[in-house]
Design a protein around this motif. Sequence first.
Motif, PDB file in Angstrom:
ATOM      1  N   LYS A  56       0.836  -1.209   0.000  1.00  0.00           N
ATOM      2  CA  LYS A  56       0.000   0.000   0.000  1.00  0.00           C
ATOM      3  C   LYS A  56       0.866   1.252   0.000  1.00  0.00           C
ATOM      4  CE  LYS A  56      -4.233  -1.837   2.055  1.00  0.00           C
ATOM      5  NZ  LYS A  56      -5.051  -1.960   3.278  1.00  0.00           N
ATOM      6  N   GLY A  59       2.192   1.491  -3.422  1.00  0.00           N
ATOM      7  CA  GLY A  59       1.088   1.803  -4.330  1.00  0.00           C
ATOM      8  C   GLY A  59       0.540   3.200  -4.132  1.00  0.00           C
ATOM      9  N   VAL A  61      -1.179   4.526  -1.787  1.00  0.00           N
ATOM     10  CA  VAL A  61      -2.533   4.711  -1.244  1.00  0.00           C
ATOM     11  C   VAL A  61      -2.501   4.931   0.269  1.00  0.00           C
ATOM     12  CG1 VAL A  61      -3.827   3.544  -3.051  1.00  0.00           C
ATOM     13  CG2 VAL A  61      -2.931   2.206  -1.154  1.00  0.00           C
ATOM     14  N   ILE A  62      -1.382   4.596   0.934  1.00  0.00           N
ATOM     15  CA  ILE A  62      -1.208   5.075   2.308  1.00  0.00           C
ATOM     16  C   ILE A  62       0.175   5.716   2.409  1.00  0.00           C
ATOM     17  CG2 ILE A  62      -2.742   3.339   3.355  1.00  0.00           C
ATOM     18  CD1 ILE A  62      -0.267   1.875   4.342  1.00  0.00           C
TER      19      ILE A  62
END
Lengths: 239, 397
Positions: A56, A59, A61-62
Amino acid sequence: MADRLNNGIHIEGLTKRYGAGDTAVDALRGVDMQVAPGEVVGLVGPSGSGKTTLLKCLGAVIEPSSGSMKLGNDVIYKDGWKIKDLRALRRDNIGFVFQAPYLIPFLDVTDNVALLPMLAGRPNAESRQRALELLEALDVAHRAKAMPSQLSGGEQQRVAIARALVNRPPVILADEPTAPLDSERALAVIRILNKMAQQYQTAIIVVTHDEKIIPTFRRIYHIRDGRTHEEAGEGRTFE
Amino acid sequence: MISLAGRDILHAWGKFVFTGVGLGLLIGVTLTMAGVYRGMVDDAKVLLGNSGADLWVVQKDTLGPYAEPSSIYDDVYRGILGMPGVERAANVTYLTMQVRLGERDVRAMAVGIVPGGPGEPGYLVAGRQITRGHYEAVADMASGFKLGDRIQIRRNHYTVVGLTRRMVSSSGDPMVFIPLRDAQEAQFLKDNDVIVQQRRRTAANPAFNRPGVPGLLDAVIASQSNNSFVNAVLVQTKPGHSAEEVAEPIRRWKRLQVYTRVQMEEILVAKLIATSSKQIGMFLVILAIVSAAIVAFIIYTLTLGKIREIAVLKLIGTRNRTIAGMILQQALGLGFIGFVVGKISATLWAPLFPKYVLLEPGDAARGFAAVLIICALASVLAIRAALKVDPAEAIGG
Ligand SMILES: Nc1ncnc2c1ncn2[C@@H]1O[C@H](COP(=O)(O)OP(=O)(O)OP(=O)(O)O)[C@@H](O)[C@H]1O
Ligand SMILES: [Mg+2]
């Protein structure tokens, strides 16, 4: 994109803490990782070790808590600083392959793949052309007009891989891409990822528990309690 | 770029069509309600137009003859005929009653007219105008009467000699035109027992039955059995005279209330059907709310069913704007299907209504705009839910 300078993935001292105070969880405690363009590495570790958290962070997204991440040729995170347009970063630099294919059910196979270049502002015809080339390369071009619900699991996963590749991202993140597949199909997916990595000089990380495919990696990162250590894999060929 | 909303609608067309039809029937009802109101207004205008009158002369301080009772002497019209700018003037009476045809009873408005005068129906669809002074009738088609029917109004029978259309009272009752004399009698008619009783009472009153004045009692009785009132005088002005210019001297010198066509329309629309239009307005508000609730609910449910896809779309870099646009377009698409279904069904069932339903293109356009606005508002909830979806959800555990 394809003609961009690509230095693969560089991660240094990456940490991620969920929550704060007494209930804080240190999911990543200092991850170091390098993946060269054209390389496929495995990421393995027991449940709760931080694999998904790392994916994540990569990616976009966090947000990690500290450390640094470089994807392609861009620093995307360094000690609290992050690049602004994460959405465009994901669209142009990262391909995602999931355990389930997560195709868009109301678009046919071609448009599921062509959607990404379209989102990046490419003309429809050009986007579809690119999608068809990839579907061809992945051996699902004959199903180009089918809806996702009409495909087998393996075909769906190949379409998902085509989608991850279509914008020629420097990085592909695959989370358990072979979990639902039998051993033959699982190996086929890995073969495709390797071929694509070579062909498009993509750096690929494959998170997996899958004993069938672990022997195929040349390099494997083990993650345990939020820390990685690198290991040479068998790098078994499977032709 | 392809239309994500359009593809989703095509993919799940069954859901959209069924919901659209349900919504469409509601919209059809809404359009019909508006049509009922327009029909009432139009009936009123046609009624005024077909009467052929430019001025309505009624009892002082009343809103007669349609909105309030009005009663004036039946010789007033002679004086009016002599006023400047008056071309023609004729008495007219209105009385809502049951008209019998054999075993059947029709609620109708009996209109007493002077044959050939203003007040006669503007045109006929069959037969001829009333030519005799008694016992002929011209009926509105909506009454169901045919040429040659023998209808009964109070105690007298009338032959239907002509048929007209779009002549209905403000409550939608068809009009039946009869000669003025008959109408006056019908309005005033008492049963035989009452007449006998009244004669006895008059005879018993010493003031009317004086021994020294022969003939007084007969004269009084004759005057009692005679109705010399009408409800209004309809006036046609001479060419070149404005209605107001002719009305003013009649108001001043005859001490009567005079309304022009414009004022009469205002009375019919603003006063007579005001409550009905508020009633319809209330219906429209409720229907709008129900439609909005349906669209909001459906779009919200459809969106919740796509949370996973929305997370994936966000993860691969779809703009929030694009996702919001997709949901908004679906809501608008639903509204569009609903409107088309609604417009078609309203057009199909409007003629079946007992009262005139007038579907105005302007109302349809306004309705269409309202549907789109309602659908856009209704999609807000779903859009908020979609924007809250975290792209990390696509990556899973
Ligand atoms: N959103 C969160 N909030 C708090 N703690 C979290 C959150 N997500 C994960 N964790 C914790 O962080 C640690 C690492 O979780 P992660 O999901 O990365 O493990 P994993 O290696 O993917 O495990 P698995 O193989 O079971 O999927 C776990 O202890 C988990 O409980
Ligand atoms: Mg996990």
